[in-house]
Design a protein around this motif. Structure first.
Motif, PDB file in Angstrom:
ATOM      1  N   LYS A 230      52.299  45.953  42.303  1.00 42.52           N
ATOM      2  CA  LYS A 230      52.752  44.772  41.546  1.00 42.52           C
ATOM      3  C   LYS A 230      54.265  44.566  41.723  1.00 42.52           C
TER       4      LYS A 230
ATOM      5  N   ALA B 136      47.602  43.084  47.974  1.00 45.94           N
ATOM      6  CA  ALA B 136      48.534  42.447  47.030  1.00 45.94           C
ATOM      7  C   ALA B 136      49.561  41.594  47.777  1.00 45.94           C
TER       8      ALA B 136
ATOM      9  N   ASN C 174      44.346  40.373  46.662  1.00 49.01           N
ATOM     10  CA  ASN C 174      43.864  41.463  45.791  1.00 49.01           C
ATOM     11  C   ASN C 174      42.885  40.938  44.751  1.00 49.01           C
ATOM     12  N   ASN C 175      41.913  41.783  44.419  1.00 43.21           N
ATOM     13  CA  ASN C 175      40.881  41.408  43.454  1.00 43.21           C
ATOM     14  C   ASN C 175      41.431  41.619  42.042  1.00 43.21           C
ATOM     15  N   GLN C 176      41.750  40.526  41.363  1.00 42.72           N
ATOM     16  CA  GLN C 176      42.430  40.644  40.067  1.00 42.72           C
ATOM     17  C   GLN C 176      41.492  41.085  38.953  1.00 42.72           C
ATOM     18  N   GLU C 177      40.211  40.793  39.093  1.00 42.10           N
ATOM     19  CA  GLU C 177      39.264  41.217  38.041  1.00 42.10           C
ATOM     20  C   GLU C 177      39.106  42.748  38.072  1.00 42.10           C
TER      21      GLU C 177
ATOM     22  N   GLY D 299      41.066  44.956  39.747  1.00 47.42           N
ATOM     23  CA  GLY D 299      42.324  45.704  39.819  1.00 47.42           C
ATOM     24  C   GLY D 299      42.444  46.487  41.122  1.00 47.42           C
TER      25      GLY D 299
ATOM     26  N   ALA E 130      39.887  40.216  47.047  1.00 50.15           N
ATOM     27  CA  ALA E 130      39.457  39.050  46.266  1.00 50.15           C
ATOM     28  C   ALA E 130      38.203  38.426  46.884  1.00 50.15           C
TER      29      ALA E 130
ATOM     30  N   SER F  62      52.241  38.434  35.185  1.00 50.26           N
ATOM     31  CA  SER F  62      52.328  37.269  36.069  1.00 50.26           C
ATOM     32  C   SER F  62      53.224  37.570  37.277  1.00 50.26           C
TER      33      SER F  62
END
Ligand code: FO1
Length: 315
Positions: free
Chosen positions: A18, A59, A64-67, A69, A73, A295
């Motif tokens: 991040k 990332a 990246n798959n945000q659901e 982690g 995606a 964010s």
């Protein structure tokens, strides 16, 4: 305007990635390089999996798959579900798109490419201009010493869901691993090192303990961002591990761990604003700033504060 203009960011898993994204928004490909943990790597279903390189790659590529982690995606799971239905190992969830990356990397490695070369090919294909450098092209494998015996990192983390109590860690291969020459060359005229908010025991240790890294960075201001905020890990088992290792799960204990294990490494430490009340107790120059990154703006703001802190430390 920051003065430090050539930065090495040390990253492990998802938390580190991040801040890496925030730094990549501020600094160009000649100004920022990533040194990535390979201790989480393992061979699974005949494929070479590099979870921390993958987390950073996805990332930086905005894939990246945000659901979840972790992972990619827009993923589908037909392969792993079919494998499970046939009685195969399905505890480590390899998505269909993600599989393509592991397959591509594994075949390149089989053909004689180094992990660095395979990573460069994949990151460039995914549109990433910054250099993502495995700390070493030699294998380093993190072993978690636990109440369930010695466990390969992914077996502890994913298969056992971090449940077994831990009493130590071992990094197989570390003493024979050569520091990636690209990192050694970059460090020769680097302005600052930022240790992203990654787990100090299993994500950062196998990077900074590679022979030569501490020496090569000895003349460079180095700051670390705490992965512990208000007594809890932002993500992952760091707080649980600290308790099991008989340490308080606090940002202060993380700073003290770095100071004790790697004397002289850190010039400064970054904690979350919620830990501000304890700032006087820190054994090194410390700033408190919002460090929980939800964010993209949060990531950029923390990256920017880290850059300014490095400038302040450089005087
Ligand atoms: N993490 C999980 O919690 N469950 C999984 O099934 C899983 C699969 C996976 C596949 C490829 C990959 O690159 C990463 C994967 N991760 C999974 C994440 C990974 O194990 C951890 O985030 C890191 O090793 C911790 O730094």
């Amino acid at each position: 305007m920051s003065r430090a203009r050539k930065i090495l960011a040390v990253t492990g898993g998802v938390g580190g990635a991040k801040l890496a994204v925030g730094l990549a928004q501020l600094l160009g490909p000649d100004e920022l390089m990533f040194a990535v943990n390979v201790g989480d790597d393992f061979t699974h279903l005949g494929l070479h999996i590099s979870p921390d390189i993958d987390s950073l790659t996805y990332a930086l590529a905005g894939q990246n798959n945000q659901e979840l982690g972790w992972g990619r995606a827009g993923e589908t799971w037909q392969f792993i579900e079919t494998l499970g239905s046939l009685g195969g190992d399905d505890w480590f969830r390899l998505g269909d798109k993600d599989m393509a990356l592991h397959m591509r990397r594994s075949l390149m490695l089989q053909d004689g490419a180094s992990l660095s070369a395979a990573t460069q090919e994949i990151t460039q294909r995914m549109g990433i201009a910054h250099r993502v450098i495995p700390i070493s092209d030699d294998p380093i494998r993190t072993v978690v010493q636990s109440a369930k015996g010695d466990l390969m990192f992914q077996h502890y983390f994913v298969r056992e869901r971090c449940a077994p109590s831990v009493h130590g860690f071992r990094f197989d291969g570390l003493s024979d691993a050569a520091l990636n020459p690209a990192l050694a060359a970059y460090l020769a005229d680097c302005d600052g090192v930022i240790i992203c908010p990654s787990n100090p025991f299993v994500s950062v240790a196998p990077v900074i303990e590679v022979a030569g890294l501490l020496q090569a960075s000895a003349h460079i201001p180095c700051i670390a961002v705490s992965p512990i905020v208000a007594g809890a890990a932002i993500k992952g088992p760091a707080a649980k591990m600290m308790q099991e290792l008989n340490m308080p799960a606090t940002a202060l204990a993380v700073a003290e761990h770095y100071e004790k294990s790697y004397p002289g490494l850190l010039s400064g430490f970054v904690i979350d604003a919620s830990d501000q009340a304890s700032i006087e107790q820190f054994p090194l120059p410390t700033i408190a700033t919002p460090a929980v990154m939800v964010s993209l703006e949060d990531r950029i703001a923390l990256a920017s504060r880290c850059m300014a802190f490095l400038d302040e430390l450089a005087g």
